[in-house]
Design an enzyme around this catalytic site. Structure first.
Site, PDB file in Angstrom:
ATOM      1  N   HIS A 109     -30.202  -7.227  25.850  1.00  0.00           N
ATOM      2  CA  HIS A 109     -28.945  -7.759  26.388  1.00  0.00           C
ATOM      3  C   HIS A 109     -29.006  -9.281  26.412  1.00  0.00           C
ATOM      4  O   HIS A 109     -30.014  -9.851  26.827  1.00  0.00           O
ATOM      5  CB  HIS A 109     -28.711  -7.246  27.814  1.00  0.00           C
TER       6      HIS A 109
ATOM      7  N   GLU B  92       0.836  -1.208   0.000  1.00  0.00           N
ATOM      8  CA  GLU B  92       0.000   0.000   0.000  1.00  0.00           C
ATOM      9  C   GLU B  92       0.873   1.261   0.000  1.00  0.00           C
ATOM     10  O   GLU B  92       1.792   1.372   0.812  1.00  0.00           O
ATOM     11  CB  GLU B  92      -0.922  -0.005   1.232  1.00  0.00           C
TER      12      GLU B  92
ATOM     13  N   ARG C 229     -11.146   1.865  -9.522  1.00  0.00           N
ATOM     14  CA  ARG C 229     -11.935   1.471 -10.680  1.00  0.00           C
ATOM     15  C   ARG C 229     -12.027   2.634 -11.664  1.00  0.00           C
ATOM     16  O   ARG C 229     -11.921   3.798 -11.287  1.00  0.00           O
ATOM     17  CB  ARG C 229     -13.327   1.002 -10.252  1.00  0.00           C
TER      18      ARG C 229
ATOM     19  N   ASP D 299     -21.184   4.452 -10.914  1.00  0.00           N
ATOM     20  CA  ASP D 299     -19.732   4.514 -11.050  1.00  0.00           C
ATOM     21  C   ASP D 299     -19.267   5.342 -12.235  1.00  0.00           C
ATOM     22  O   ASP D 299     -18.086   5.669 -12.338  1.00  0.00           O
ATOM     23  CB  ASP D 299     -19.157   3.094 -11.192  1.00  0.00           C
TER      24      ASP D 299
END
Length: 468
Positions: free
Chosen positions: A447, A204, A273, A312
């Site tokens: 709960h 990355e 993309r 998109d």
């Protein structure tokens, strides 16, 4: 010569296009959808649906270790990934047939072929089952979606260099995989492959995994991915890619100039993309684009009267649910529907990463709140304080609320942990309904449930969280 006439012609049968067509039909418009491939678009056939089928199976496979803790012996020698792949394709097929059913139920024609606008009210359709035809419509909606973005030197061959479609097509697992990009797509496939025992390394360029999420969320995910045995290099730039008979190798360079190299059997390129706006006849009509994205106004109208674009193919977040909502807004505007809303507020768009733990978020991160100069504060409640999370061994995670310091108005919500993609909507609903954290804090939650973490985070904003 016009072969078919409609009130609305939609180009693209993905989650933007088919939802828009159905909404148009509900509002009394005669609609058709033109699709060159399969109903459902990339999302249904090569994205959202089949990838979630893989993620579900990967999670089940990863739970084997918990069964062994109970004293059970699991023989995985007969594991066959092609059967996992088959389940994902079955899910995609079912999704596509479901879209076809919905279109038929709503009396919407599904026209096969490739579409090109010849005017603001005519679409030429070629290569379909009915041959070349011309469709006339009072309104045209472009919903052609996107494709995996290629970068120079890393062009897809779908053998060694994979797109998201390529990795979804695999019937055998690679022994090792490099993933370029640590956004939602890269992280989800890293999770799938990591659960199935593939040696995964993420590369990355930004400083952390999920760089668009809140930093606190990224920190949790990095810890959990390390537990899965997934390696990652952040803050590095990928250089040259070389292919060999046995796999690939790439060079990496850190910001201080240090160079390294990585080898693997395959590489997945998941760096965003690109819009499918080519060959639609846009230039001939004078419809503007910017970096391939079609320019639209607040109701998703292009420069040409009667021609709209969503999803998109415009510069909004590239998410299926955004495309669907934009389609609804566009057709409501076409139909003159009373009270039709304008462009989506980006701070009310939920994002999701479907790993385990998962991520659900909306609104500004802390970093973005600072950049905007907002008068904000935040409160984070740990999953370790949620009884249900501890009971089911899902105690890693955080519920974070970002709010205005003075009014306590909710600005954003960020959840990382078990069921995060579902839980985040409670915070978003509160924001959209103009509720305050105190309203959520004082609402009784069953709960034990994971949603008690939302209640506790809201109480924390007000200064009285109980279980911490």
């Amino acid at each position: 010569m016009v072969d078919k006439s409609y009130d609305l012609a939609v180009i693209g049968a993905g989650p933007g296009g088919y939802v828009a067509a159905i909404r148009a039909s509900q509002l009394g418009l005669k609609a058709a959808v033109i699709e060159k491939d399969k109903a459902g678009g990339v999302c249904g056939n090569w994205g959202c649906i089949p990838s979630k089928a893989l993620i579900n199976q990967a999670g089940m496979f990863n739970e084997v270790s918990h069964l062994e803790k109970m004293g059970l012996k699991v023989d995985a020698s007969g594991f066959d990934y092609s059967k996992v792949h088959a389940v994902s394709r079955k899910a995609a097929t079912k999704s596509g047939k479901g879209v076809e059913y919905l279109l038929k139920k709503n009396k919407i024609d599904l026209i096969s072929g490739t579409a090109e606008l010849t005017s603001g009210k005519e679409v030429k359709v070629s290569g379909g089952k009915d041959g070349d035809i011309t469709v006339e419509a009072k309104h045209v909606l472009i919903a052609t979606g996107s494709r995996s973005r290629e970068i120079p030197g890393f062009e897809f061959d779908e053998e060694q260099v994979l797109s998201s479609t390529g990795i979804l097509s695999l019937k055998e697992l690679p022994k090792s995989l490099v993933i370029l990009g640590a956004g939602a797509i890269g992280m989800e496939f890293a999770y799938v492959m990591g659960c199935f025992g593939v040696d995964v390394t993420i590369v990355e360029m930004m400083d952390r995994l999920l760089p668009l999420e809140d930093a606190e969320v990224s920190k949790v995910m990095e810890g959990e991915f390390k537990k899965l045995g997934i390696k990652f290099h952040t803050g590095v730039k990928a250089g040259d890619l070389k292919k060999t008979k046995s796999g690939i190798s790439i060079s990496m360079e850190t910001r201080d100039g240090k160079k390294e190299s990585l080898k693997a059997e395959k590489i997945l390129v998941a760096v965003g993309r690109a819009p499918n706006s080519e060959n639609l006849g846009l230039d001939n009509l004078g419809i503007r684009t910017e970096k391939g994205f079609i320019k639209v106004n607040d109701y998703y109208q292009t420069d040409i009267s009667g021609v709209y674009a969503i999803g998109d193919v415009i510069s909004s977040p590239l998410l299926a649910h955004v495309a669907s909502k934009e389609g609804e807004i566009a057709v409501e505007h076409m139909a003159g529907h009373a009270g039709s809303e304008a462009r989506i507020d980006p701070d009310e768009i939920p994002g999701a990463v479907y790993t385990e733990p998962g991520v659900g978020s909306f609104g500004p991160t802390e970093e973005q709140a600072k950049e905007r100069g907002l008068n904000y504060a935040s409160y984070s409640f740990p999953y370790s304080g949620i009884g249900k999370a501890n009971a089911i061994e899902k105690g890693s995670g955080v519920v974070k609320i970002i709010y205005d310091k003075d009014s306590h108005e909710i600005l954003g919500g960020h959840v990382v942990g078990y069921s995060a993609t579902e839980l985040v909507h409670e915070i978003l609903l509160a924001k959209k309904s103009e509720l305050l954290p105190e309203d959520v804090a004082t609402m009784i939650h069953a709960h034990p449930t994971i949603s008690e973490g939302i209640m506790e985070a809201a109480r924390g904003v007000e200064g009285w969280a109980i279980h911490i």
